[in-house]
Structures are given as structure tokens and as C-alpha cells.
Write a protein that holds these residues in place. Sequence first.
Motif, PDB file in Angstrom:
ATOM      1  N   VAL B 112       1.151  -1.118   0.128  1.00 58.28           N
ATOM      2  CA  VAL B 112      -0.218  -0.257  -0.471  1.00 58.28           C
ATOM      3  C   VAL B 112       1.013   1.121  -0.252  1.00 58.28           C
ATOM      4  O   VAL B 112       2.177   1.298   0.259  1.00 58.28           O
ATOM      5  CB  VAL B 112      -1.035   0.406   1.540  1.00 58.28           C
ATOM      6  CG1 VAL B 112      -2.227  -0.980   0.686  1.00 58.28           C
ATOM      7  CG2 VAL B 112       0.229  -0.442   2.204  1.00 58.28           C
ATOM      8  N   ALA B 113      -0.022   3.000  -0.209  1.00 55.12           N
ATOM      9  CA  ALA B 113       1.057   3.153  -0.143  1.00 55.12           C
ATOM     10  C   ALA B 113       1.918   3.862   0.979  1.00 55.12           C
ATOM     11  O   ALA B 113       2.953   4.205   0.603  1.00 55.12           O
ATOM     12  CB  ALA B 113       0.185   4.546  -0.583  1.00 55.12           C
ATOM     13  N   LEU B 180      -7.555   6.797   4.164  1.00 56.87           N
ATOM     14  CA  LEU B 180      -6.977   7.705   3.027  1.00 56.87           C
ATOM     15  C   LEU B 180      -5.983   6.775   2.966  1.00 56.87           C
ATOM     16  O   LEU B 180      -5.418   7.200   1.850  1.00 56.87           O
ATOM     17  CB  LEU B 180      -6.160   8.358   4.310  1.00 56.87           C
ATOM     18  CG  LEU B 180      -5.090   8.958   5.410  1.00 56.87           C
ATOM     19  CD1 LEU B 180      -3.645   8.415   4.459  1.00 56.87           C
ATOM     20  CD2 LEU B 180      -5.320   9.742   6.383  1.00 56.87           C
ATOM     21  N   ILE B 183      -6.854   5.312  -0.165  1.00 54.55           N
ATOM     22  CA  ILE B 183      -7.253   6.311  -1.596  1.00 54.55           C
ATOM     23  C   ILE B 183      -5.854   6.358  -2.318  1.00 54.55           C
ATOM     24  O   ILE B 183      -6.311   6.257  -3.701  1.00 54.55           O
ATOM     25  CB  ILE B 183      -7.885   7.471  -1.395  1.00 54.55           C
ATOM     26  CG1 ILE B 183      -8.919   6.662  -0.143  1.00 54.55           C
ATOM     27  CG2 ILE B 183      -7.787   8.749  -1.929  1.00 54.55           C
ATOM     28  CD1 ILE B 183      -9.950   8.201  -0.081  1.00 54.55           C
ATOM     29  N   THR B 184      -5.033   6.602  -1.477  1.00 57.70           N
ATOM     30  CA  THR B 184      -3.724   7.123  -2.021  1.00 57.70           C
ATOM     31  C   THR B 184      -3.000   6.381  -2.566  1.00 57.70           C
ATOM     32  O   THR B 184      -2.335   6.179  -3.703  1.00 57.70           O
ATOM     33  CB  THR B 184      -2.696   7.140  -0.696  1.00 57.70           C
ATOM     34  OG1 THR B 184      -3.514   8.427   0.138  1.00 57.70           O
ATOM     35  CG2 THR B 184      -0.826   8.055  -1.257  1.00 57.70           C
ATOM     36  N   HIS B 187      -5.621   5.994  -6.080  1.00 60.94           N
ATOM     37  CA  HIS B 187      -4.352   6.960  -6.925  1.00 60.94           C
ATOM     38  C   HIS B 187      -3.276   6.727  -7.550  1.00 60.94           C
ATOM     39  O   HIS B 187      -2.606   7.180  -8.713  1.00 60.94           O
ATOM     40  CB  HIS B 187      -4.507   8.423  -5.652  1.00 60.94           C
ATOM     41  CG  HIS B 187      -5.989   9.054  -6.053  1.00 60.94           C
ATOM     42  ND1 HIS B 187      -6.015   9.796  -7.547  1.00 60.94           N
ATOM     43  CD2 HIS B 187      -6.950   8.868  -5.340  1.00 60.94           C
ATOM     44  CE1 HIS B 187      -7.772   9.829  -6.778  1.00 60.94           C
ATOM     45  NE2 HIS B 187      -8.163   9.240  -6.220  1.00 60.94           N
ATOM     46  N   ARG B 188      -2.046   6.059  -6.573  1.00 64.68           N
ATOM     47  CA  ARG B 188      -0.696   6.097  -6.744  1.00 64.68           C
ATOM     48  C   ARG B 188      -0.058   5.146  -7.886  1.00 64.68           C
ATOM     49  O   ARG B 188       1.147   5.150  -8.042  1.00 64.68           O
ATOM     50  CB  ARG B 188      -0.045   6.833  -6.128  1.00 64.68           C
ATOM     51  CG  ARG B 188      -0.323   8.430  -5.416  1.00 64.68           C
ATOM     52  CD  ARG B 188      -0.234   8.810  -6.751  1.00 64.68           C
ATOM     53  NE  ARG B 188       1.240   9.542  -6.607  1.00 64.68           N
ATOM     54  CZ  ARG B 188       1.866   9.641  -7.528  1.00 64.68           C
ATOM     55  NH1 ARG B 188       1.041  10.667  -8.597  1.00 64.68           N
ATOM     56  NH2 ARG B 188       3.109   9.838  -7.765  1.00 64.68           N
ATOM     57  N   TRP B 211     -13.586   6.312   1.000  1.00 70.29           N
ATOM     58  CA  TRP B 211     -13.988   7.811   0.795  1.00 70.29           C
ATOM     59  C   TRP B 211     -15.629   8.101   1.836  1.00 70.29           C
ATOM     60  O   TRP B 211     -15.070   8.885   2.580  1.00 70.29           O
ATOM     61  CB  TRP B 211     -14.543   8.613  -0.168  1.00 70.29           C
ATOM     62  CG  TRP B 211     -13.798   9.556  -1.552  1.00 70.29           C
ATOM     63  CD1 TRP B 211     -13.450   7.813  -2.922  1.00 70.29           C
ATOM     64  CD2 TRP B 211     -13.587  10.304  -1.233  1.00 70.29           C
ATOM     65  NE1 TRP B 211     -12.502   9.097  -3.280  1.00 70.29           N
ATOM     66  CE2 TRP B 211     -12.480  10.244  -2.760  1.00 70.29           C
ATOM     67  CE3 TRP B 211     -13.384  11.175  -0.131  1.00 70.29           C
ATOM     68  CZ2 TRP B 211     -10.773  11.166  -2.697  1.00 70.29           C
ATOM     69  CZ3 TRP B 211     -12.101  12.529  -0.029  1.00 70.29           C
ATOM     70  CH2 TRP B 211     -11.265  12.491  -1.791  1.00 70.29           C
ATOM     71  N   LEU B 214     -13.297   8.143   5.003  1.00 71.94           N
ATOM     72  CA  LEU B 214     -12.652   9.328   5.081  1.00 71.94           C
ATOM     73  C   LEU B 214     -12.949  11.220   5.596  1.00 71.94           C
ATOM     74  O   LEU B 214     -13.416  11.733   6.990  1.00 71.94           O
ATOM     75  CB  LEU B 214     -12.398   9.727   3.977  1.00 71.94           C
ATOM     76  CG  LEU B 214     -10.569  10.324   4.463  1.00 71.94           C
ATOM     77  CD1 LEU B 214     -10.029   8.729   4.789  1.00 71.94           C
ATOM     78  CD2 LEU B 214     -10.072  10.626   3.233  1.00 71.94           C
TER      79      LEU B 214
END
Lengths: 219, 551
Positions: B112-113, B180, B183-184, B187-188, B211, B214
Amino acid sequence: MNKSAETIMTDKPVIDQHLQGEHEHKDPVGAKMGMWLFLMTELLLFGGMFLIYGTYRYMNPEAFHSAAQELNTIIGTFNTIILLTSSLTVALSITALQKGNRTLSVLLLAITIAFAFWFLINKYFEWSHEIHNGIYPGSSELTNRTNGEILFFGLYYVMTGVHGIHVIIGIVILSFMLAFIVKNKVTPENYIRLEISGLYWHLVDIIWIFLFPLFYLLR
Amino acid sequence: MANHVIAENYVDFYKEKGKHTGLGAWLLTTDHKRIGIMYLVAIVTFFLVGATLGFLMRLEMLSRGRTIMDPQTYNSLFTLHGLIMIFLFIIPGIPGVFGNFFLPIMLGAKDVAFPRLNLLSWYLYISGGLFAVVSVFLKGGPIDTGWTFYVPYSIRTGTDVSWMILAAFILGLSSIITGLNFITTIHRLRAPGMGWFKMPLFAWALYATAWIQLIATPVVGITLALVAVERLIGIGLFDPSLGGDPILYQHLFWIYAHPAVYIMILPAMGVVSEIIPTFAHRTIFGYKAIAISSLAIAFVGYFVWGHHMFSSGMSDTARWIFSLTTFLVALPSGVKVFNWVATLYKGSIELGTPLLFCMAFIFLFSIGGLTGLVLGALATDIHLTDTYFVVAHFHFVVFGGGGFIFFGALHYWFPKMFGKTYNEKVSKAALGTMVIGFMLLYFTMFILGYEGMPRRYYDYLPQFATLHIVATVGSWILVGGILVMIGNLLVALKKGKKASMNPWGGRTLEWTVPSPPPVENFEEIPVITHGPYDYEYNINGDSDKMEENYH
């Protein structure tokens, strides 16, 4: 050019190959995105309280009006100026580090932290003054007043209190950043941690920008 | 495809020698797969605790008057059952276990991010759980307010509300951090070539869920914290004797807690959208419609909270608006159900255990969803508010929906997570038993509720006796099925045969890596050239060859 600078240039996540297994990401855009998402949750945390404030102000317009007269606008204004200036210094500190001036960056960060302490000290005097006058939750002075005034001061203590906790957390974060710069863990090439800490500090500032008029100026 | 080239001396993530050994290899890990397994252990444990409490409640309702416990204990049991099942099982369930384990693999990423934040969020989950457990044994006794912490009772009761609120607050923080992170990550860290509409639908569902986590969680966090502050120093915000408004509390609570219902169900819908194409061997019908309907459910879900308060004092205008929005949220849910059924149509269906879980889900969830409309209509809701009908409705949706699919997902991904196969005959029998027990237990409650049996009551009138006995017998069958199902998986862990890389013929990326996956998931980050359920594209040929290299 080293790895992290490359990352910023290409705007793509890079996996650091030096650490096997515990691969460390270098993704400043992702880090910033994570912080913005977190700040959004902070806004909603305060949003809940602003909603309560709005409802009770609507239900008790006169009481909120008269209770606000008792707050000290001068200290409030002063604290607003202090926080706004500290937002400027933290932004300057980031720019200084980006430009390679570590000493200036550390100095500006130290000034930011000093401002944050100054804000809290003013808050301490303000609260002690109110408490000295017998205005605190559960006091006999307050419980004899109208419900609207009880709610106003309840919200005043809770909202400025939660904001104060955020100021303290901000002090801790910024102090860590200061130590990181001194120890060269946050560098002119890899300053993302300082940058997102700055974002957090701006949030603390912006919430105060809303608290100040709602409690001190609407009178 | 590049990801098919895997070194022959592959080491799976359980055997990989990291920085730490022994227990430390688990407790200090930042590997998303290990964290997923740690969530699994914790969440199944809490599920069993919650199920035991529910079982005891049903046992108490077997006969009128006192059967095995006193009324105060019963009040605590339904409170703890609700809190554990909601905050410790169903909300973190699918994202915590399967989101962590599979989201990065499905996106073609190594982790994960924010891997360290991911571990932090597990620790927050565990400490929230511990606080909840500790609160039961403190001086005030176990909390008895119901899981909703409604004021003013939650301010006045002598039980330990504040500790439980602290637990809920910490669990909320854990949920926010997971959200979060996801989501990151989405996206990334999508693999090159994986555009938004080439993402597996499970990732879409997790995205929509994240979302909600959050946006909704902070509001309930501060609301519950204010109840604790109220108990501590009496600021008056929710205390009517000091001018506070208890209805305002209900609004703030449901502004979170209704979207939270979609935190429980959206990931389950994502899992169903994975399992169905795999077992129908057919591209999912209406990929974009399913992806967008996840976001639509998340969005509309914010504007329906008032339907929990139809009878607690709102203007008529507010009530019909909330009723209307409630009906609207049925649309995207209906879109999904139709798309799943349409995917099965003319597919070459293989009736594996995971697909049967999905069938059970569609059946139970549809009953839950349709009875939700009965409750969303103003006139019928007034009659049914706070009866067993409501209890039956949310158990069909949350347990029949989210809970069943939690276990369905476990059966789908079990071979990948543990590299073992389980006995499908036993698992199918267990599932059948669970569905029968479930229907006896909860469908009966619809009738009881319609006839006027109020929820949360310790005792009942003689005319309800027969149906209460049926429901209690149903609870025994249900618990029996659950125990057989879990026992079957435990046996498989010890004695199961080695699972192949792709036992079900799935097309998403997790089926292109070995079972269990290596620590870095992919030898080389894959390049995505086709959609996630592209059954015209043949990967079977070379993936089978790959497996021969392994075993």
C-alpha cells in the motif's frame, strides 16, 4: 542527482531498492495526497462542532450575542495575528530549506514553534480569567444563567480546547521536523515531511480563522 | 505478460526471512499481506465473541421471563453484541483483511502507499478492541445504552460509557487511516496501463468505501467525544436540562452511522463482483455501471440519515425528503443485483463454494433491501419503528449481506492467502446449514416485528412465544453452521492439499502470482493490456505451464 530529487522531477513513485523487504516509498505526491485527505477529516471533525454551534446560535440568538460580550477581543485579535504570522514563518521555513539554507529554515521553524507557545500562553491567561470570573462548565455562576449562555460557553471551551490540542500536536510535529533538519534526515532534496507538517500547521491556523469571528466578533 | 516470469527459487511471504523473527516478524511487519492475516485473526475472534453474545441473547428469549440472565445483563448483551459486530467485525472486516491483502496485488503494486501507517491502523484497531473489552470489567459494569449511545440516557447511566466511547473513537481513527491509505494507493500505485476503468471492481468498491470512511467517521468521532466530555464536566451540549438538544445528537450520530452502513456493504458488493465473473467464466455485465454505482451509493448514502429518526421529531418536509432519498439509494443497489444476475445468464457456471456464498448473498440481501424500502416509507415505518422488523431488516442486510460475503471472500481467496485447498463438500453443507438457520432466526423476526414485538425487550407477551422458540432454534442451527465452516477451514490450514496458482480460473492479477504470494508480490511490476475480466483473452495456457515449474 540523487534518487529523491529524481522522484520530484519525474513525479512518479520510486521504490528504494536499498531496503529489501521493507521497501521504502519515495512518493512526495502520494504523501501530500495522504496529508490533504487527513486534513479533510480534521475539517469534518471541526465541521461537526460548527454544525452544533450553528444550530444552537440559531436557537438562542440573544444569549449568544450577550455571552460573546464577555470574551476578551484584544487577546483574541492578538492570538489571530500570532497564528497568521506563524503560518508565514513555517511557509518561509519550507522555502528556505528548498533553497538549501538549512540554518535559516531551522531558525524560522523555531520562531514558528515559539509563536505556537505564545498562542497557548495567551490562551492560558484568557481561560484563567474566565474561570476566575466563575465561568466554567458546572460552576454555580454559569448554571444560574440562561441555557443559551451555558451552551455558548460550553462550545467556547470545547472548540477552543480541541483547537488548543491541535496546537500542541502541531508543536510536537514541528519540533520533530526541527530535529530532523538538524540531524539531516529532512534535507533540501527530501523535504516532503517538512512540507506536509507545514500543511498541518496551516490547518490549525485556518480553523482558528473561523473560531475567532464566531466567538469574539459576532457580538 | 511480464508478471508470468517468476524466479524458480520463489519464497512465499510466510517463509521470507525479514529483519525480525518469531512474533516480531508479525507484530513489526509492514507487509500488507501479513497485516491482512493479523486483521483476519483479530476480526474472526471478535466475530466469535459477538456471535456468542447473540447466541446467549436468543437463549434468554427462549422462554418468557428470566431464562438464563437478569434484565440488566440482557441490556448489556445487546449493547456489546451491536458494538462488537459493528465496530470490530463488519466495518473493518472486508477492507481490513481482504482489502489489505489483495488491493495492492490487484493493482499490481508491491504494497500500500503507506505501509507503516497500515501497521499503525492495525494497532489502533487492536487497542480499540482492548479498550472495549476492558470497559466491560470496570467498576460501572458493561455499558447498557445500545450501540447508538443515545443521549440523554448515555449521559445519565452509571455504566462505563466513556471507555467504550474512547474505544469507538480509536477504532474510527483506525478506519480513517485505512481509508486514506487505500485512496492514496489507488491513485498512486496502479500498475502501468491500469486506467481507472481497468481496475478490478473490488478496488472500485474499496475506493468508494474509503471515501465514506474518510468523510463520515470524523463527525461521529467528535459527536461521541462530546458525549464523553458531557459526562466528564457537563458542558450541556446534549443535555436537555442545560439547553442541549438530544435530537441534534441523533442527527450527528446518523450523519455518520448511516453512511457507515455502506462501509459495511460496499466492499461485500465488490467481492461479489469478483467472484461472479470468475465462476461464470464470463466478463462482468455492465462493468462501468457497477463501478459508478459504488460511488453513487456512497454519495446518495449521505442524504438518507434522517430515515432513522422518522418517529423522533422532525418536520414533515424533512421526513418526506429523507424518505425519497432512501428510495433513491435502492436504485444503484438494484443496478448491481441486475448486473450480477445478467453476468450469470449464459455463463458457463461452476457451482463452487464462493459462488454459492454469492447466491446466498443475493437472496438474503434482496430480502434485506426490499424490507428496507418498507421501513423507508413513512406510513409503514411508524408502525414498524423499534420492532423486531427493524432488527430482522438490518441483520439481513448486514449479516446476510456483509457477514456472509466476508466468509465468501475467505473461501474465494483462501487458496491464495494460505496456499491450501479446503473440503468443498463440507463448506457447501455448512453454508446450507447457515442459510437455513439464518432464515429461521431472522425471517421469523419480520413476522414478530410486524405483529408488534418491540426490539431490545427482555420479556414478551404469550402470543409471541412460538415464534421466539423458532428463532432461538434457528440461532442454534446458524451457530452450528458457522462452527462447521470455521472448523473446515482450520482443518484445511493443517491438512489441506497444496493450492495451485489459479484454482478457480480467475482473471485478476492476484491469480497470476504464486499461492501464497512472495513478499514483493511481483517479480516485475506487470504491464496491464486488457480489462480485469477479459475472458476472451487466454491466460490459462501459460499460467498452467508456470505452475508446473513450481511444484
